[in-house]
Design a protein around this motif. Sequence first.
Motif, PDB file in Angstrom:
ATOM      1  N   GLN A   1       0.843  -1.189   0.000  1.00  0.00           N
ATOM      2  CA  GLN A   1       0.000   0.000   0.000  1.00  0.00           C
ATOM      3  C   GLN A   1       0.879   1.240   0.000  1.00  0.00           C
ATOM      4  N   GLU A   2       0.639   2.132  -0.944  1.00  0.00           N
ATOM      5  CA  GLU A   2       1.278   3.434  -0.903  1.00  0.00           C
ATOM      6  C   GLU A   2       0.470   4.262   0.096  1.00  0.00           C
ATOM      7  N   MET A   3       1.115   4.646   1.202  1.00  0.00           N
ATOM      8  CA  MET A   3       0.366   5.081   2.373  1.00  0.00           C
ATOM      9  C   MET A   3      -0.167   6.504   2.277  1.00  0.00           C
ATOM     10  N   ILE A   4       0.289   7.280   1.303  1.00  0.00           N
ATOM     11  CA  ILE A   4      -0.190   8.655   1.181  1.00  0.00           C
ATOM     12  C   ILE A   4      -1.430   8.707   0.291  1.00  0.00           C
ATOM     13  N   SER A   5      -1.355   8.058  -0.859  1.00  0.00           N
ATOM     14  CA  SER A   5      -2.510   8.020  -1.770  1.00  0.00           C
ATOM     15  C   SER A   5      -3.449   6.863  -1.475  1.00  0.00           C
ATOM     16  N   ASN A   6      -3.019   5.954  -0.603  1.00  0.00           N
ATOM     17  CA  ASN A   6      -3.797   4.763  -0.250  1.00  0.00           C
ATOM     18  C   ASN A   6      -3.979   3.805  -1.431  1.00  0.00           C
ATOM     19  N   THR A   7      -3.047   3.851  -2.374  1.00  0.00           N
ATOM     20  CA  THR A   7      -3.075   2.941  -3.523  1.00  0.00           C
ATOM     21  C   THR A   7      -2.547   1.576  -3.117  1.00  0.00           C
ATOM     22  N   LYS A   8      -3.249   0.511  -3.531  1.00  0.00           N
ATOM     23  CA  LYS A   8      -2.853  -0.853  -3.190  1.00  0.00           C
ATOM     24  C   LYS A   8      -2.496  -1.612  -4.469  1.00  0.00           C
ATOM     25  N   GLU A   9      -1.545  -2.531  -4.321  1.00  0.00           N
ATOM     26  CA  GLU A   9      -1.150  -3.332  -5.478  1.00  0.00           C
ATOM     27  C   GLU A   9      -0.709  -4.723  -5.023  1.00  0.00           C
ATOM     28  N   HIS A  10      -1.072  -5.732  -5.830  1.00  0.00           N
ATOM     29  CA  HIS A  10      -0.635  -7.102  -5.601  1.00  0.00           C
ATOM     30  C   HIS A  10       0.717  -7.308  -6.270  1.00  0.00           C
ATOM     31  N   CYS A  11       1.638  -7.965  -5.556  1.00  0.00           N
ATOM     32  CA  CYS A  11       2.984  -8.187  -6.083  1.00  0.00           C
ATOM     33  C   CYS A  11       3.430  -9.631  -5.833  1.00  0.00           C
ATOM     34  N   SER A  12       4.168 -10.158  -6.774  1.00  0.00           N
ATOM     35  CA  SER A  12       4.900 -11.411  -6.577  1.00  0.00           C
ATOM     36  C   SER A  12       6.361 -11.046  -6.326  1.00  0.00           C
ATOM     37  N   ALA A  13       6.984 -11.717  -5.378  1.00  0.00           N
ATOM     38  CA  ALA A  13       8.352 -11.345  -5.019  1.00  0.00           C
ATOM     39  C   ALA A  13       9.140 -12.574  -4.610  1.00  0.00           C
ATOM     40  N   GLU A  14      10.457 -12.439  -4.720  1.00  0.00           N
ATOM     41  CA  GLU A  14      11.379 -13.486  -4.301  1.00  0.00           C
ATOM     42  C   GLU A  14      12.493 -12.831  -3.474  1.00  0.00           C
ATOM     43  N   VAL A  15      12.748 -13.384  -2.306  1.00  0.00           N
ATOM     44  CA  VAL A  15      13.784 -12.860  -1.412  1.00  0.00           C
ATOM     45  C   VAL A  15      14.749 -13.998  -1.095  1.00  0.00           C
ATOM     46  N   VAL A  16      16.041 -13.733  -1.215  1.00  0.00           N
ATOM     47  CA  VAL A  16      17.063 -14.713  -0.847  1.00  0.00           C
ATOM     48  C   VAL A  16      17.917 -14.123   0.267  1.00  0.00           C
ATOM     49  N   PHE A  17      17.823 -14.729   1.454  1.00  0.00           N
ATOM     50  CA  PHE A  17      18.694 -14.357   2.562  1.00  0.00           C
ATOM     51  C   PHE A  17      19.995 -15.137   2.417  1.00  0.00           C
ATOM     52  N   PRO A  18      21.140 -14.465   2.460  1.00  0.00           N
ATOM     53  CA  PRO A  18      22.407 -15.201   2.345  1.00  0.00           C
ATOM     54  C   PRO A  18      22.655 -16.056   3.580  1.00  0.00           C
ATOM     55  N   GLY A  19      23.551 -17.031   3.455  1.00  0.00           N
ATOM     56  CA  GLY A  19      23.904 -17.870   4.595  1.00  0.00           C
ATOM     57  C   GLY A  19      24.515 -17.051   5.721  1.00  0.00           C
ATOM     58  N   GLU A  20      24.535 -17.633   6.930  1.00  0.00           N
ATOM     59  CA  GLU A  20      25.005 -16.908   8.105  1.00  0.00           C
ATOM     60  C   GLU A  20      26.445 -16.454   7.970  1.00  0.00           C
ATOM     61  N   GLU A  21      27.233 -17.182   7.197  1.00  0.00           N
ATOM     62  CA  GLU A  21      28.644 -16.823   7.056  1.00  0.00           C
ATOM     63  C   GLU A  21      28.854 -15.662   6.097  1.00  0.00           C
ATOM     64  N   VAL A  22      27.800 -15.265   5.369  1.00  0.00           N
ATOM     65  CA  VAL A  22      27.913 -14.178   4.398  1.00  0.00           C
ATOM     66  C   VAL A  22      27.247 -12.929   4.977  1.00  0.00           C
ATOM     67  N   LYS A  23      27.980 -11.829   5.040  1.00  0.00           N
ATOM     68  CA  LYS A  23      27.460 -10.574   5.572  1.00  0.00           C
ATOM     69  C   LYS A  23      27.080  -9.659   4.406  1.00  0.00           C
ATOM     70  N   SER A  24      25.878  -9.806   3.903  1.00  0.00           N
ATOM     71  CA  SER A  24      25.409  -8.960   2.818  1.00  0.00           C
ATOM     72  C   SER A  24      23.892  -8.839   2.904  1.00  0.00           C
ATOM     73  N   ALA A  25      23.351  -7.854   2.189  1.00  0.00           N
ATOM     74  CA  ALA A  25      21.914  -7.611   2.210  1.00  0.00           C
ATOM     75  C   ALA A  25      21.172  -8.732   1.488  1.00  0.00           C
TER      76      ALA A  25
END
Length: 352
Positions: free
Chosen positions: A187-211
């Motif tokens: 939700q865009e919180m100022i205009s109150n616009t909503k949108e459906h999204c598909s997303a993929e997130v990859v968390f690196p392993g514990e030994e890797v310090k990155s976003a």
Amino acid sequence: MAAGSGQLLLSPSLLHNYTRLRLISLPAHRKLQPLPYSVALGIFCVPTNSCTYKNLTVRIMTLKILVVLTLLNVVNGSPVVTVTPGSSSVDLSAHPNSVPNTAGEGNQTSNGEEVAVELLDTVEDVMATVELIPDHFPAQRAAHVVRHYLNTLYGSPYRWVGLQQVYSAKSEDVESGKKYQLEISVQEMISNTKEHCSAEVVFPGEEVKSAPQVNASCEALLKINTTAQEEALYEQYKTSQLSTNNLPDSYGHIDNSMKPFWQLGGVAASFVMLNESTENTLYNMAQVANVTQLETENNHLRFNYHILLHEMISQEIIHWKMLVTWAPAEGVNVLQTEQLPKCHECVVPTML
């Protein structure tokens, strides 16, 4: 098989192979936790906050595992020996764990090994993906990472993305860490616009310090026309020197004229929160403690922000300083960040 009965017996070695199959199909660092015994043969589950296997999936997995184990017995041998009519010439004086040699055994063993490998791959594929409960922590933390990512792409003083709902979420171990597949709405919180999204997130392993690595597209956010408001704000503060504290104040109040700088701070904070997020964190901006405008440089408005982030798992309040630039045509950029010493006595400000 029991002799002459055509029925399958679960021998001690079969149960041993079941345990061995579970152990080799999970990473070494995972602990096993048994589900209720009513699940056939005690299917195990890696403990997470939302380890939810569908009953049908469990039954299919159980059947596949039994087939694989039966084939493993054919290959590796079992104390249960099948004696068929006309096999009196077979030498039964061999070791009790050996399988009697019969004609064509080599082809049967080879075929059994191939089928076992194929079924084992199928079982591992099924076990690798875990369906998560959308409202629980693992799904929520990944969805909030998507929200921060979208703010770094589309954010401005008049476009600030929040998470509305997680519809579905799955996780699986991959070579580079853990991957989450999400269906969410933002939700865009100022205009109150909503949108459906598909997303993929990859968390690196514990030994890797990155976003975390994020792949998401919510292009409808770009269709929100904020040009007029942004141009007016830019012209107003192009030659001004803004300085204000405590957005919101202790009563949760933000003056209307300061809301664009609260929203700009939230967008800039997403740069920090995206970079700092792991599988064990969940961040939100609690307050802009101070924002001070610097001299305009290269047609960019420049601000020093001091923000308070609320890490909701540990309940810590974490102070950060940021050097933020903004121009309507260029968007928001965070040039410098600095984490300040932790404040254990800080209290989360009351929100609007």
